[in-house]
Design a protein around this motif. Structure first.
Motif, PDB file in Angstrom:
ATOM      1  N   THR A  51       0.832  -1.204   0.000  1.00  0.00           N
ATOM      2  CA  THR A  51       0.000   0.000   0.000  1.00  0.00           C
ATOM      3  C   THR A  51       0.863   1.250   0.000  1.00  0.00           C
ATOM      4  O   THR A  51       0.577   2.220  -0.723  1.00  0.00           O
ATOM      5  CB  THR A  51      -0.939   0.019   1.220  1.00  0.00           C
ATOM      6  OG1 THR A  51      -1.725  -1.170   1.237  1.00  0.00           O
ATOM      7  CG2 THR A  51      -1.866   1.224   1.179  1.00  0.00           C
ATOM      8  N   TYR A  52       1.926   1.218   0.804  1.00  0.00           N
ATOM      9  CA  TYR A  52       2.819   2.381   0.845  1.00  0.00           C
ATOM     10  C   TYR A  52       3.488   2.596  -0.512  1.00  0.00           C
ATOM     11  O   TYR A  52       3.569   3.726  -0.998  1.00  0.00           O
ATOM     12  CB  TYR A  52       3.889   2.218   1.931  1.00  0.00           C
ATOM     13  CG  TYR A  52       4.663   3.501   2.156  1.00  0.00           C
ATOM     14  CD1 TYR A  52       4.256   4.411   3.122  1.00  0.00           C
ATOM     15  CD2 TYR A  52       5.783   3.818   1.388  1.00  0.00           C
ATOM     16  CE1 TYR A  52       4.928   5.597   3.320  1.00  0.00           C
ATOM     17  CE2 TYR A  52       6.463   4.999   1.574  1.00  0.00           C
ATOM     18  CZ  TYR A  52       6.035   5.889   2.542  1.00  0.00           C
ATOM     19  OH  TYR A  52       6.699   7.073   2.719  1.00  0.00           O
ATOM     20  N   ARG A  53       3.974   1.520  -1.124  1.00  0.00           N
ATOM     21  CA  ARG A  53       4.630   1.644  -2.426  1.00  0.00           C
ATOM     22  C   ARG A  53       3.680   2.235  -3.469  1.00  0.00           C
ATOM     23  O   ARG A  53       4.079   3.055  -4.298  1.00  0.00           O
ATOM     24  CB  ARG A  53       5.135   0.281  -2.903  1.00  0.00           C
ATOM     25  CG  ARG A  53       6.401  -0.189  -2.224  1.00  0.00           C
ATOM     26  CD  ARG A  53       7.055  -1.322  -3.001  1.00  0.00           C
ATOM     27  NE  ARG A  53       6.150  -2.457  -3.184  1.00  0.00           N
ATOM     28  CZ  ARG A  53       6.053  -3.460  -2.339  1.00  0.00           C
ATOM     29  NH1 ARG A  53       6.793  -3.478  -1.228  1.00  0.00           N
ATOM     30  NH2 ARG A  53       5.222  -4.464  -2.577  1.00  0.00           N
ATOM     31  N   TYR A  55       1.038   4.290  -3.036  1.00  0.00           N
ATOM     32  CA  TYR A  55       0.725   5.708  -2.852  1.00  0.00           C
ATOM     33  C   TYR A  55       1.968   6.569  -2.651  1.00  0.00           C
ATOM     34  O   TYR A  55       1.864   7.788  -2.586  1.00  0.00           O
ATOM     35  CB  TYR A  55      -0.276   5.886  -1.707  1.00  0.00           C
ATOM     36  CG  TYR A  55      -1.610   5.287  -2.061  1.00  0.00           C
ATOM     37  CD1 TYR A  55      -2.403   5.869  -3.046  1.00  0.00           C
ATOM     38  CD2 TYR A  55      -2.058   4.108  -1.460  1.00  0.00           C
ATOM     39  CE1 TYR A  55      -3.614   5.304  -3.419  1.00  0.00           C
ATOM     40  CE2 TYR A  55      -3.268   3.530  -1.819  1.00  0.00           C
ATOM     41  CZ  TYR A  55      -4.043   4.139  -2.798  1.00  0.00           C
ATOM     42  OH  TYR A  55      -5.243   3.569  -3.174  1.00  0.00           O
ATOM     43  N   ASP A  56       3.114   5.915  -2.591  1.00  0.00           N
ATOM     44  CA  ASP A  56       4.368   6.668  -2.602  1.00  0.00           C
ATOM     45  C   ASP A  56       4.648   7.206  -4.003  1.00  0.00           C
ATOM     46  O   ASP A  56       5.468   8.111  -4.179  1.00  0.00           O
ATOM     47  CB  ASP A  56       5.521   5.767  -2.148  1.00  0.00           C
ATOM     48  CG  ASP A  56       6.812   6.539  -1.929  1.00  0.00           C
ATOM     49  OD1 ASP A  56       6.746   7.642  -1.347  1.00  0.00           O
ATOM     50  OD2 ASP A  56       7.873   6.044  -2.338  1.00  0.00           O
ATOM     51  N   THR A 108       9.979   9.378   3.784  1.00  0.00           N
ATOM     52  CA  THR A 108       8.980  10.358   4.215  1.00  0.00           C
ATOM     53  C   THR A 108       9.487  11.791   4.185  1.00  0.00           C
ATOM     54  O   THR A 108       8.799  12.701   3.701  1.00  0.00           O
ATOM     55  CB  THR A 108       8.494  10.032   5.642  1.00  0.00           C
ATOM     56  OG1 THR A 108       7.998   8.688   5.693  1.00  0.00           O
ATOM     57  CG2 THR A 108       7.398  10.987   6.083  1.00  0.00           C
ATOM     58  N   SER A 113       4.866  12.670  -1.668  1.00  0.00           N
ATOM     59  CA  SER A 113       3.809  11.709  -1.977  1.00  0.00           C
ATOM     60  C   SER A 113       2.679  11.754  -0.958  1.00  0.00           C
ATOM     61  O   SER A 113       2.835  12.266   0.158  1.00  0.00           O
ATOM     62  CB  SER A 113       4.385  10.292  -2.033  1.00  0.00           C
ATOM     63  OG  SER A 113       4.736   9.850  -0.727  1.00  0.00           O
ATOM     64  N   ALA A 115       1.520   9.117   0.493  1.00  0.00           N
ATOM     65  CA  ALA A 115       1.930   8.219   1.568  1.00  0.00           C
ATOM     66  C   ALA A 115       2.796   8.948   2.591  1.00  0.00           C
ATOM     67  O   ALA A 115       2.614   8.783   3.805  1.00  0.00           O
ATOM     68  CB  ALA A 115       2.692   7.026   0.991  1.00  0.00           C
ATOM     69  N   VAL A 119       2.022   9.531   6.653  1.00  0.00           N
ATOM     70  CA  VAL A 119       2.912   9.049   7.703  1.00  0.00           C
ATOM     71  C   VAL A 119       3.415  10.201   8.569  1.00  0.00           C
ATOM     72  O   VAL A 119       3.453  10.100   9.803  1.00  0.00           O
ATOM     73  CB  VAL A 119       4.097   8.272   7.093  1.00  0.00           C
ATOM     74  CG1 VAL A 119       5.143   7.951   8.171  1.00  0.00           C
ATOM     75  CG2 VAL A 119       3.615   6.987   6.438  1.00  0.00           C
ATOM     76  N   GLN A 218      -6.817   8.258  -0.050  1.00  0.00           N
ATOM     77  CA  GLN A 218      -5.632   7.447  -0.346  1.00  0.00           C
ATOM     78  C   GLN A 218      -4.726   7.341   0.885  1.00  0.00           C
ATOM     79  O   GLN A 218      -4.197   6.265   1.187  1.00  0.00           O
ATOM     80  CB  GLN A 218      -4.878   8.064  -1.521  1.00  0.00           C
ATOM     81  CG  GLN A 218      -5.654   7.997  -2.833  1.00  0.00           C
ATOM     82  CD  GLN A 218      -5.020   8.822  -3.938  1.00  0.00           C
ATOM     83  OE1 GLN A 218      -4.271   9.781  -3.674  1.00  0.00           O
ATOM     84  NE2 GLN A 218      -5.292   8.455  -5.174  1.00  0.00           N
ATOM     85  N   ALA A 219      -4.557   8.466   1.583  1.00  0.00           N
ATOM     86  CA  ALA A 219      -3.747   8.460   2.807  1.00  0.00           C
ATOM     87  C   ALA A 219      -4.383   7.572   3.865  1.00  0.00           C
ATOM     88  O   ALA A 219      -3.683   6.894   4.633  1.00  0.00           O
ATOM     89  CB  ALA A 219      -3.591   9.887   3.342  1.00  0.00           C
ATOM     90  N   VAL A 222      -3.329   4.033   3.439  1.00  0.00           N
ATOM     91  CA  VAL A 222      -1.967   3.803   3.934  1.00  0.00           C
ATOM     92  C   VAL A 222      -1.980   3.617   5.444  1.00  0.00           C
ATOM     93  O   VAL A 222      -1.394   2.664   5.974  1.00  0.00           O
ATOM     94  CB  VAL A 222      -1.038   4.977   3.559  1.00  0.00           C
ATOM     95  CG1 VAL A 222       0.339   4.788   4.199  1.00  0.00           C
ATOM     96  CG2 VAL A 222      -0.899   5.081   2.044  1.00  0.00           C
TER      97      VAL A 222
END
Length: 253
Positions: A51-53, A55-56, A108, A113, A115, A119, A218-219, A222
């Motif tokens: 998921t992180y990849r 939305y990153d 981060t 992004s 993501a 974070v 989207q966030a 994540v």
């Protein structure tokens, strides 16, 4: 070999010896509990990474880095005594209340992004929890020493219980079993703390216009995936506690 491995090793061999004297072999089905916890944790960790990849790769319309997002939310909440630092690694982000520093990782700190924004805002959510006197995080901080001690003390006493015989054996085993409750309690309190930090993060990102409506959703994906790792940690600790009860509670020589 760690303490858990030693405890499992001794339990298996003492059990095998006892069963062997009776002339039969018995599979330790409680390993299924360990397997369930392992599989669940692996699935959750994989979900976080994927998921992180995903939305990153999605850039925010505001084009703000994770560090800028963190700084903006801090200032918006009137917090000026907390620094935002860059640390190496991926998803190693954390807030250290002892040093009043929010540490943002490579993935981060300078990233723009969705993501990264999620974070970064999540870590500031923890800062706000401390500054507003959020009760669950106070409880978690109080439990931390108990959980740390309980993790090691539990298996030390279980190992002693397996090495000794008689009443002292069961006494050591009982102490070991219930010392592990500190670990379960810590995970139980940690879960709502993490969920609340994510809720604060998403609300702030939306209300301050850092993320748009679609970006906020989207966030949320994540942070929801990240929250599942804490669910997995609680489930794993609870399953391990149940296994300790099944293996060693009212054990007979």
């Amino acid at each position: 070999m760690n303490l858990l491995a030693i405890a499992n090793f001794l339990a298996y061999h003492y059990g095998s010896y006892s069963r062997g004297m009776r002339g039969y072999y018995h599979f330790d089905w409680t390993y299924i509990l360990v397997l369930i916890g392992f599989v669940f944790s692996t699935i959750c960790s994989s979900k976080v990474s994927s998921t992180y990849r995903k939305y990153d790769k999605v850039r925010t319309n505001s084009n703000k880095t994770g560090a800028q997002v963190a700084e903006e939310i801090l200032r918006a909440n009137g917090i000026y005594d907390v620094q935002v630092n860059h640390i190496p690694g991926n998803l190693t982000d954390h807030y250290n209340p002892q040093t009043n520093v929010v540490n943002l990782s490579d993935s981060t700190y300078a990233s723009t992004s969705v993501a990264a924004a999620g974070v970064a805002a999540h870590e500031i959510g923890h800062v706000i929890q401390h500054h507003t006197g959020y009760v669950p995080i106070k409880i978690r901080n109080t439990i931390v020493p108990l959980a740390n001690i309980g993790t090691y003390a539990s298996y030390i006493f279980i190992i002693l219980g397996l090495l000794f015989r008689g009443n002292s054996s069961q006494l050591f085993l009982n102490i070991g079993i219930y010392a592990f409750l500190g670990v379960v309690l810590f995970q139980l309190v940690t879960l709502p703390v993490e969920i609340d930090a994510s809720s604060r993060a998403l609300r702030t990102l939306r209300d301050r216009g850092i993320l748009g409506e679609v970006e906020t959703k989207q966030a949320r994906k994540v942070l929801t995936a990240a929250a599942m790792t804490y669910v997995a940690a609680l489930a794993t600790a609870l399953l391990q506690f149940i296994r300790l009860l099944l293996l060693f509670s009212n054990r007979r020589d």
